[in-house]
Motif scaffolding. Structure first.
Motif, mmCIF file in Angstrom:
data_model
loop_
_atom_site.group_PDB
_atom_site.id
_atom_site.type_symbol
_atom_site.label_atom_id
_atom_site.label_comp_id
_atom_site.label_asym_id
_atom_site.label_seq_id
_atom_site.Cartn_x
_atom_site.Cartn_y
_atom_site.Cartn_z
ATOM 1 N N ASP A 156 34.112 28.560 151.294
ATOM 2 C CA ASP A 156 34.727 27.595 150.374
ATOM 3 C C ASP A 156 33.669 26.719 149.708
ATOM 4 O O ASP A 156 33.734 26.474 148.496
ATOM 5 C CB ASP A 156 35.743 26.719 151.113
ATOM 6 C CG ASP A 156 36.996 27.473 151.510
ATOM 7 O OD1 ASP A 156 37.202 28.616 151.042
ATOM 8 O OD2 ASP A 156 37.773 26.931 152.318
ATOM 9 N N GLU A 157 32.690 26.253 150.491
ATOM 10 C CA GLU A 157 31.631 25.405 149.938
ATOM 11 C C GLU A 157 30.826 26.151 148.875
ATOM 12 O O GLU A 157 30.566 25.614 147.790
ATOM 13 C CB GLU A 157 30.694 24.918 151.049
ATOM 14 C CG GLU A 157 31.314 23.894 151.971
ATOM 15 C CD GLU A 157 30.449 23.616 153.198
ATOM 16 O OE1 GLU A 157 29.308 24.134 153.287
ATOM 17 O OE2 GLU A 157 30.936 22.885 154.085
ATOM 18 N N GLN A 158 30.438 27.392 149.173
ATOM 19 C CA GLN A 158 29.635 28.167 148.224
ATOM 20 C C GLN A 158 30.452 28.543 146.986
ATOM 21 O O GLN A 158 29.934 28.558 145.869
ATOM 22 C CB GLN A 158 29.054 29.415 148.889
ATOM 23 C CG GLN A 158 28.164 29.116 150.078
ATOM 24 C CD GLN A 158 27.118 28.050 149.803
ATOM 25 O OE1 GLN A 158 26.522 28.002 148.733
ATOM 26 N NE2 GLN A 158 26.913 27.156 150.767
ATOM 27 N N TYR A 159 31.728 28.808 147.187
ATOM 28 C CA TYR A 159 32.602 29.114 146.052
ATOM 29 C C TYR A 159 32.698 27.893 145.133
ATOM 30 O O TYR A 159 32.595 28.017 143.912
ATOM 31 C CB TYR A 159 33.992 29.527 146.559
ATOM 32 C CG TYR A 159 34.922 29.955 145.457
ATOM 33 C CD1 TYR A 159 34.936 31.270 145.009
ATOM 34 C CD2 TYR A 159 35.784 29.038 144.854
ATOM 35 C CE1 TYR A 159 35.779 31.671 143.989
ATOM 36 C CE2 TYR A 159 36.627 29.430 143.829
ATOM 37 C CZ TYR A 159 36.626 30.741 143.402
ATOM 38 O OH TYR A 159 37.451 31.138 142.390
ATOM 39 N N ASN A 160 32.890 26.733 145.722
ATOM 40 C CA ASN A 160 32.996 25.498 144.934
ATOM 41 C C ASN A 160 31.680 25.147 144.242
ATOM 42 O O ASN A 160 31.682 24.433 143.236
ATOM 43 C CB ASN A 160 33.479 24.339 145.795
ATOM 44 C CG ASN A 160 34.937 24.519 146.199
ATOM 45 O OD1 ASN A 160 35.713 25.144 145.481
ATOM 46 N ND2 ASN A 160 35.301 23.998 147.350
ATOM 47 N N PRO A 164 27.173 32.713 143.692
ATOM 48 C CA PRO A 164 27.518 34.081 144.099
ATOM 49 C C PRO A 164 26.551 34.688 145.103
ATOM 50 O O PRO A 164 26.956 35.482 145.948
ATOM 51 C CB PRO A 164 27.527 34.867 142.787
ATOM 52 C CG PRO A 164 26.724 34.046 141.831
ATOM 53 C CD PRO A 164 26.861 32.623 142.271
ATOM 54 N N ASP A 165 25.268 34.319 145.042
ATOM 55 C CA ASP A 165 24.315 34.866 146.005
ATOM 56 C C ASP A 165 24.616 34.380 147.424
ATOM 57 O O ASP A 165 24.550 35.154 148.383
ATOM 58 C CB ASP A 165 22.886 34.494 145.608
ATOM 59 C CG ASP A 165 22.456 35.181 144.312
ATOM 60 O OD1 ASP A 165 22.926 36.306 144.052
ATOM 61 O OD2 ASP A 165 21.664 34.580 143.570
ATOM 62 N N ALA A 166 24.949 33.101 147.555
ATOM 63 C CA ALA A 166 25.283 32.553 148.879
ATOM 64 C C ALA A 166 26.593 33.151 149.388
ATOM 65 O O ALA A 166 26.733 33.418 150.583
ATOM 66 C CB ALA A 166 25.377 31.032 148.821
ATOM 67 N N ILE A 167 27.546 33.374 148.487
ATOM 68 C CA ILE A 167 28.806 34.007 148.892
ATOM 69 C C ILE A 167 28.537 35.431 149.364
ATOM 70 O O ILE A 167 29.029 35.852 150.406
ATOM 71 C CB ILE A 167 29.822 33.993 147.733
ATOM 72 C CG1 ILE A 167 30.290 32.559 147.461
ATOM 73 C CG2 ILE A 167 31.013 34.899 148.049
ATOM 74 C CD1 ILE A 167 31.106 32.404 146.196
#
Length: 194
Positions: A156-160, A164-167
């Motif tokens: 959720d944090e990376q999406y917000n 995209p690389d972290a996701i």
């Protein structure tokens, strides 16, 4: 295998499923079991949407009714028992319903997660994950649950943050993602594609 769904946060209250909808899903599950026990691969496949996907932990990914029908034809050639199912949970996921169940066929035991979607005047299987579970372990270790909840929060944090690389890094190399609103067009396999 990774499966991504857009869900409310884990702390939110789950909506109850309408009694009539629950009865319809239970009827589809019973129809699946009955078709399986008759070794009727065409009837089994008819319970899936045309763009359905099924992932079996020991055999990999299938996409589409015909591939699923063919797999059940193969299964029935070596099947040596009747399927017995135990419905554990039904949960709403947007306009879909998520089912968690145990199944036994002879000595074979598995756990199954099925996403049902409304299809015409009925419900059909859109996405299925079957995990071979010979030990019959069905409870989640509290530490594992905490780790999974932490990963959901990380996602959720990376999406917000629109990262995209972290996701992608939160997925295993051969992860699979299906988004219900884009059907077969949005079946992605592999971290890079996701």
């Amino acid at each position: 295998w990774g499966m991504c769904l857009s869900l409310p946060t884990l702390a939110q209250e789950q909506k109850a499923i309408d009694a009539a909808v629950r009865k319809q899903i239970e009827a589809v599950l019973a129809g699946f079991r009955d078709a399986y026990n008759r070794h009727d691969a065409a009837a089994v496949a008819a319970l899936y949407t045309p763009d359905a996907v099924e992932f079996r932990s020991w055999r990999g990914l299938l996409s589409g009714q015909e591939a699923i029908r063919s797999r059940f034809v193969f299964d029935f050639e070596s099947s040596d028992g009747e399927m017995v199912t135990e419905l554990l949970q039904l949960r709403p996921v947007g306009d879909a319903i998520c089912q968690i169940a145990h199944s036994n066929v002879g000595e074979w035991k598995d756990e199954t997660v099925v996403i049902y979607v409304p299809y015409g005047d009925t419900w059909k299987r859109r996405m299925v994950f079957v995990d071979d579970n010979p030990q019959g372990k069905h409870s989640i270790d509290p530490e594992v649950r905490r780790e999974i909840e932490a990963k959901v929060l990380q996602f959720d944090e990376q999406y917000n943050k629109d990262d995209p690389d972290a996701i992608a890094a939160l997925h295993i190399q051969d992860a699979v993602e299906v988004r219900s609103w884009e059907g077969a067009k949005y079946l992605r396999t592999g971290r890079r594609a996701i």
